[in-house]
Motif scaffolding. Structure first.
Motif, PDB file in Angstrom:
ATOM      1  N   PRO A 251      24.930  11.815 -39.766  1.00 25.18           N
ATOM      2  CA  PRO A 251      25.295  10.606 -39.013  1.00 25.18           C
ATOM      3  C   PRO A 251      24.560  10.518 -37.677  1.00 25.18           C
ATOM      4  O   PRO A 251      24.215  11.526 -37.072  1.00 25.18           O
ATOM      5  N   GLY A 252      24.326   9.303 -37.233  1.00 28.01           N
ATOM      6  CA  GLY A 252      23.683   9.075 -35.940  1.00 28.01           C
ATOM      7  C   GLY A 252      22.182   8.930 -36.065  1.00 28.01           C
ATOM      8  O   GLY A 252      21.609   8.971 -37.143  1.00 28.01           O
ATOM      9  N   TYR A 253      21.562   8.743 -34.927  1.00 30.16           N
ATOM     10  CA  TYR A 253      20.110   8.542 -34.855  1.00 30.16           C
ATOM     11  C   TYR A 253      19.420   9.864 -34.570  1.00 30.16           C
ATOM     12  O   TYR A 253      19.785  10.559 -33.628  1.00 30.16           O
ATOM     13  N   GLN A 254      18.428  10.225 -35.385  1.00 29.83           N
ATOM     14  CA  GLN A 254      17.707  11.475 -35.183  1.00 29.83           C
ATOM     15  C   GLN A 254      16.343  11.280 -34.531  1.00 29.83           C
ATOM     16  O   GLN A 254      15.838  12.180 -33.915  1.00 29.83           O
ATOM     17  N   GLY A 255      15.750  10.134 -34.684  1.00 28.53           N
ATOM     18  CA  GLY A 255      14.435   9.891 -34.115  1.00 28.53           C
ATOM     19  C   GLY A 255      13.350  10.623 -34.891  1.00 28.53           C
ATOM     20  O   GLY A 255      13.593  11.231 -35.922  1.00 28.53           O
ATOM     21  N   GLY A 256      12.142  10.570 -34.360  1.00 29.74           N
ATOM     22  CA  GLY A 256      11.032  11.237 -35.016  1.00 29.74           C
ATOM     23  C   GLY A 256      10.441  10.370 -36.108  1.00 29.74           C
ATOM     24  O   GLY A 256      11.099   9.510 -36.677  1.00 29.74           O
ATOM     25  N   GLY A 257       9.204  10.606 -36.408  1.00 29.61           N
ATOM     26  CA  GLY A 257       8.521   9.851 -37.438  1.00 29.61           C
ATOM     27  C   GLY A 257       8.399  10.638 -38.727  1.00 29.61           C
ATOM     28  O   GLY A 257       9.174  11.556 -39.001  1.00 29.61           O
ATOM     29  N   ILE A 258       7.388  10.294 -39.498  1.00 29.00           N
ATOM     30  CA  ILE A 258       7.181  10.926 -40.795  1.00 29.00           C
ATOM     31  C   ILE A 258       6.820  12.406 -40.642  1.00 29.00           C
ATOM     32  O   ILE A 258       7.265  13.241 -41.421  1.00 29.00           O
ATOM     33  N   LEU A 259       6.047  12.748 -39.630  1.00 29.97           N
ATOM     34  CA  LEU A 259       5.666  14.148 -39.417  1.00 29.97           C
ATOM     35  C   LEU A 259       6.883  14.991 -39.043  1.00 29.97           C
ATOM     36  O   LEU A 259       7.060  16.105 -39.554  1.00 29.97           O
ATOM     37  N   ALA A 260       7.750  14.448 -38.202  1.00 30.88           N
ATOM     38  CA  ALA A 260       8.974  15.173 -37.836  1.00 30.88           C
ATOM     39  C   ALA A 260       9.877  15.345 -39.046  1.00 30.88           C
ATOM     40  O   ALA A 260      10.505  16.398 -39.207  1.00 30.88           O
ATOM     41  N   THR A 261       9.932  14.345 -39.917  1.00 31.10           N
ATOM     42  CA  THR A 261      10.736  14.440 -41.128  1.00 31.10           C
ATOM     43  C   THR A 261      10.198  15.519 -42.056  1.00 31.10           C
ATOM     44  O   THR A 261      10.963  16.313 -42.616  1.00 31.10           O
ATOM     45  N   ILE A 262       8.876  15.589 -42.223  1.00 28.79           N
ATOM     46  CA  ILE A 262       8.267  16.608 -43.074  1.00 28.79           C
ATOM     47  C   ILE A 262       8.518  18.001 -42.503  1.00 28.79           C
ATOM     48  O   ILE A 262       8.915  18.921 -43.230  1.00 28.79           O
ATOM     49  N   LEU A 263       8.314  18.159 -41.204  1.00 32.37           N
ATOM     50  CA  LEU A 263       8.536  19.474 -40.585  1.00 32.37           C
ATOM     51  C   LEU A 263       9.998  19.887 -40.677  1.00 32.37           C
ATOM     52  O   LEU A 263      10.310  21.052 -40.935  1.00 32.37           O
ATOM     53  N   LEU A 264      10.892  18.930 -40.477  1.00 35.00           N
ATOM     54  CA  LEU A 264      12.320  19.207 -40.614  1.00 35.00           C
ATOM     55  C   LEU A 264      12.635  19.677 -42.028  1.00 35.00           C
ATOM     56  O   LEU A 264      13.392  20.629 -42.223  1.00 35.00           O
ATOM     57  N   GLY A 265      12.071  19.029 -43.014  1.00 35.67           N
ATOM     58  CA  GLY A 265      12.308  19.415 -44.403  1.00 35.67           C
ATOM     59  C   GLY A 265      11.735  20.778 -44.740  1.00 35.67           C
ATOM     60  O   GLY A 265      12.349  21.558 -45.469  1.00 35.67           O
ATOM     61  N   ILE A 266      10.564  21.103 -44.208  1.00 34.70           N
ATOM     62  CA  ILE A 266       9.960  22.411 -44.467  1.00 34.70           C
ATOM     63  C   ILE A 266      10.781  23.510 -43.810  1.00 34.70           C
ATOM     64  O   ILE A 266      11.058  24.546 -44.423  1.00 34.70           O
ATOM     65  N   VAL A 267      11.204  23.293 -42.568  1.00 32.91           N
ATOM     66  CA  VAL A 267      12.079  24.263 -41.897  1.00 32.91           C
ATOM     67  C   VAL A 267      13.391  24.379 -42.665  1.00 32.91           C
ATOM     68  O   VAL A 267      13.910  25.484 -42.874  1.00 32.91           O
ATOM     69  N   GLY A 268      13.908  23.261 -43.109  1.00 29.96           N
ATOM     70  CA  GLY A 268      15.135  23.266 -43.897  1.00 29.96           C
ATOM     71  C   GLY A 268      14.981  24.009 -45.214  1.00 29.96           C
ATOM     72  O   GLY A 268      15.913  24.679 -45.666  1.00 29.96           O
TER      73      GLY A 268
ATOM     74  N   MET B 159       3.919  28.480 -53.936  1.00 30.88           N
ATOM     75  CA  MET B 159       3.943  27.038 -53.932  1.00 30.88           C
ATOM     76  C   MET B 159       2.785  26.555 -53.056  1.00 30.88           C
ATOM     77  O   MET B 159       2.602  27.045 -51.960  1.00 30.88           O
ATOM     78  N   ASN B 160       2.011  25.612 -53.543  1.00 32.44           N
ATOM     79  CA  ASN B 160       0.871  25.163 -52.759  1.00 32.44           C
ATOM     80  C   ASN B 160       1.297  24.203 -51.656  1.00 32.44           C
ATOM     81  O   ASN B 160       2.437  23.766 -51.580  1.00 32.44           O
ATOM     82  N   ILE B 161       0.373  23.900 -50.774  1.00 31.17           N
ATOM     83  CA  ILE B 161       0.673  23.128 -49.565  1.00 31.17           C
ATOM     84  C   ILE B 161       1.128  21.705 -49.886  1.00 31.17           C
ATOM     85  O   ILE B 161       2.001  21.169 -49.200  1.00 31.17           O
ATOM     86  N   ILE B 162       0.589  21.099 -50.928  1.00 29.15           N
ATOM     87  CA  ILE B 162       0.983  19.729 -51.280  1.00 29.15           C
ATOM     88  C   ILE B 162       2.441  19.711 -51.740  1.00 29.15           C
ATOM     89  O   ILE B 162       3.206  18.818 -51.366  1.00 29.15           O
ATOM     90  N   ALA B 163       2.835  20.707 -52.519  1.00 29.91           N
ATOM     91  CA  ALA B 163       4.229  20.780 -52.960  1.00 29.91           C
ATOM     92  C   ALA B 163       5.155  21.000 -51.769  1.00 29.91           C
ATOM     93  O   ALA B 163       6.257  20.449 -51.722  1.00 29.91           O
ATOM     94  N   TRP B 164       4.721  21.807 -50.770  1.00 31.77           N
ATOM     95  CA  TRP B 164       5.523  22.017 -49.566  1.00 31.77           C
ATOM     96  C   TRP B 164       5.712  20.718 -48.805  1.00 31.77           C
ATOM     97  O   TRP B 164       6.801  20.423 -48.323  1.00 31.77           O
ATOM     98  N   VAL B 165       4.657  19.936 -48.684  1.00 30.22           N
ATOM     99  CA  VAL B 165       4.740  18.667 -47.960  1.00 30.22           C
ATOM    100  C   VAL B 165       5.661  17.692 -48.692  1.00 30.22           C
ATOM    101  O   VAL B 165       6.501  17.035 -48.077  1.00 30.22           O
ATOM    102  N   VAL B 166       5.533  17.622 -50.010  1.00 28.34           N
ATOM    103  CA  VAL B 166       6.379  16.707 -50.786  1.00 28.34           C
ATOM    104  C   VAL B 166       7.841  17.145 -50.711  1.00 28.34           C
ATOM    105  O   VAL B 166       8.737  16.324 -50.479  1.00 28.34           O
TER     106      VAL B 166
END
Length: 89
Positions: A22-39, A1-8
């Motif tokens: 539930p609750g507040y997680q904080g973080g911006g768009i970069l934290a959301t992307i990294l969270l999704g990639i780790v996930g 999978m290429n890097i663009i697909a990983w980011v999306v």
């Protein structure tokens, strides 16, 4: 999978997981992307474990089942992060 697909995939999985958890997680768009990639890695590895009985580092494909695995993994990552963050504060 290429890097663009990983980011999306990371952005989608992280955003869905943050909306579900539930609750507040904080973080911006970069934290959301990294969270999704780790996930995605956590979810893919759990999928391989359930399918084959072996634990291997894997990532799901860019599909609806792959997105579901990535969201489940991102939810686990949020839970683990909050568990460690509560203990240090």
């Amino acid at each position: 999978m290429n890097i663009i697909a990983w980011v999306v995939l990371g952005l989608l999985a992280g955003a869905i997981a943050k909306a579900i958890y539930p609750g507040y997680q904080g973080g911006g768009i970069l934290a959301t992307i990294l969270l999704g990639i780790v996930g995605a890695f956590i979810g893919g590895s759990l999928g391989v474990l359930l399918a084959t009985g072996r634990l291997a580092l894997a990532a799901p494909t860019f599909s609806l089942p792959g997105l579901a695995l990535a969201v489940i993994g991102a939810l686990l990552a949020i839970f683990i992060w909050h568990s460690f963050a509560r203990r240090t504060i």
